[in-house]
Design an enzyme around this catalytic site. Structure first.
Site, short mmCIF file in Angstrom:
data_model
loop_
_atom_site.label_atom_id
_atom_site.label_comp_id
_atom_site.label_asym_id
_atom_site.label_seq_id
_atom_site.Cartn_x
_atom_site.Cartn_y
_atom_site.Cartn_z
N LYS A 283 -3.09 -5.34 5.35
CA LYS A 283 -1.85 -4.84 4.75
C LYS A 283 -0.88 -4.39 5.86
O LYS A 283 0.13 -5.04 6.08
CB LYS A 283 -2.13 -3.65 3.83
CG LYS A 283 -3.37 -3.79 2.95
CD LYS A 283 -3.17 -4.66 1.76
CE LYS A 283 -4.35 -4.56 0.81
NZ LYS A 283 -4.22 -5.43 -0.36
N TRP B 224 -8.95 -0.27 -7.76
CA TRP B 224 -9.75 -0.20 -6.54
C TRP B 224 -10.61 1.05 -6.46
O TRP B 224 -11.73 1.01 -5.95
CB TRP B 224 -8.86 -0.35 -5.31
CG TRP B 224 -8.32 -1.74 -5.20
CD1 TRP B 224 -7.02 -2.15 -5.31
CD2 TRP B 224 -9.10 -2.94 -5.01
NE1 TRP B 224 -6.94 -3.51 -5.20
CE2 TRP B 224 -8.20 -4.03 -5.01
CE3 TRP B 224 -10.45 -3.19 -4.84
CZ2 TRP B 224 -8.61 -5.35 -4.86
CZ3 TRP B 224 -10.87 -4.51 -4.69
CH2 TRP B 224 -9.96 -5.57 -4.68
N ASP C 66 -9.61 5.85 0.85
CA ASP C 66 -9.41 4.42 1.04
C ASP C 66 -7.93 4.18 1.29
O ASP C 66 -7.14 4.07 0.35
CB ASP C 66 -9.90 3.65 -0.19
CG ASP C 66 -9.61 2.15 -0.12
OD1 ASP C 66 -9.06 1.70 0.91
OD2 ASP C 66 -9.91 1.44 -1.10
#
Length: 361
Positions: A197, A102, A173
């Site tokens: 999440k 990511w 992030d």
């Protein structure tokens, strides 16, 4: 109905109490006779709910007054572009530290807007074991508009538990770790997180941005991605993802009721410890991440005999253990154990893993 535990990495499970509350209110929210998803986002009832949700989030994270909280569209990927478009100002360079899939994806998008100064902090040996360079060894350019990193890589199960000290705006992030433990927001210029999440359902993205960074957007930044525009309109420049916002507000209240982030951090540590001990005390399972950099949210592991992968997944599903297949990039297995996963879920998984080893080891 059989007890089911959902280990999906995202969209992930929500707290059972939140789902029950949402079900109870689904067709008659606040006695209005309609669902919260059916009313105007500019109505007094909805605006009051939105303000309360923001305040609950501020309370949980102890967000200082000189930070704006934005409820946005576009997920983490949207912010891969939103960050450079909002922070570059008159600079041409942005620094990125990469530790996995990511953070590398953020670079790919960021390079569309800036020259990327990249520091690869991931360490890998010939046997596939991985670690991360200590944050005090990270390199970045003082000429950069910001330094971006991802403290938790959901695919590889790699986590950076220390916040780097930098002299330029720090961007994190936090899509997979926000609300899992206390966080010093003051250390950051921007924190962003996709909701799916630890926050709520997919479709909502949180951005926490320091006030002094609101005037740096590139001229061609779309209004929907512009932090200053979003802040000016209280995250309602256009119709926001209203139901996701409402559900996230319920999650914030749930988190406060659990004792806040310190209590959740203790539970998350205990869950991760139990699962990693099961893996480490076995020759049948393995995790290849350096103990100091293991994620408490996403636990990848491999079977010594990978021909048993499908059998493992099939038998796990029969025991009510869902979505344990590893990401296609990694293979193997992955258990995501976010805030909403109760200790009983991890205990059930560990018991299954031990029994599976007895029968197939």
């Amino acid at each position: 109905m059989k007890q089911v535990y959902n280990f999906c990495s995202g969209p992930a499970m929500l707290p059972a109490e939140v789902m029950a509350k949402a079900q109870q209110e689904f067709t008659n929210w606040h006695g209005l006779g309609v669902s919260v998803m059916e009313i105007s986002h500019r109505s007094s009832d909805y605006v009051a709910m939105a303000k309360e949700a923001e305040q609950d989030l501020r309370d949980l994270l102890t967000i200082p007054d000189n930070y704006k909280v934005l409820f946005c569209h576009g997920g983490g990927r949207g912010q891969f572009a939103g960050v450079p478009m909002n922070l570059l100002g008159d600079k041409k360079l942005a620094s990125y530290v990469t530790t996995g899939h990511w953070s590398r994806s953020a670079v790919t998008e960021g390079e569309k807007f800036a020259s990327a100064d990249i520091f690869d902090a991931l360490l890998r040996d010939d046997d596939g074991n991985v670690s991360v360079r200590p944050v005090n060894e990270w390199r970045y350019s003082q000429d950069s508009a910001y330094l971006h990193y991802c403290p938790n890589e959901t695919i590889e199960g790699i986590a950076v538990h220390q916040i780097p000290h930098v002299d330029i705006p720090l961007v994190g992030d936090f899509s997979s770790t926000i609300l899992s433990e206390p966080l010093d927001v003051n250390r950051f210029g921007v924190i962003y997180a996709g909701a799916q999440k630890n926050i709520g359902p997919s479709g909502l993205t949180l951005v926490i941005v320091r006030d002094d960074l609101l005037d740096r957007a590139m001229a061609h930044t779309p209004s929907i991605l512009n932090y200053a525009v979003t802040a000016k309109h209280d995250s309602m420049f256009n119709t926001p993802p209203t139901y996701a916002w409402y559900l996230s507000g319920l999650v914030f209240k749930w988190a406060k009721a659990q004792g806040g982030l310190s209590a959740l951090a203790k539970l998350n540590s205990d869950k991760a410890k139990l699962l990693y001990e099961c893996i480490d005390n076995s020759d049948f399972y393995k995790n290849q991440v350096d103990i100091a950099y293991r994620s408490k949210m996403n636990v990848p592991f491999f079977l010594a005999d990978e021909t048993l992968n499908e059998v493992f997944l099939s038998e796990a599903a029969e025991h009510g253990l869902m979505t344990l297949k590893g990401h296609r990039v990694m293979g193997g297995m992955r258990a995501s154990i976010y805030n909403a996963m109760p200790m009983s879920g991890v205990q059930t998984l560990v018991e299954f893993m031990r029994e599976f080893e007895k029968h197939h080891g």
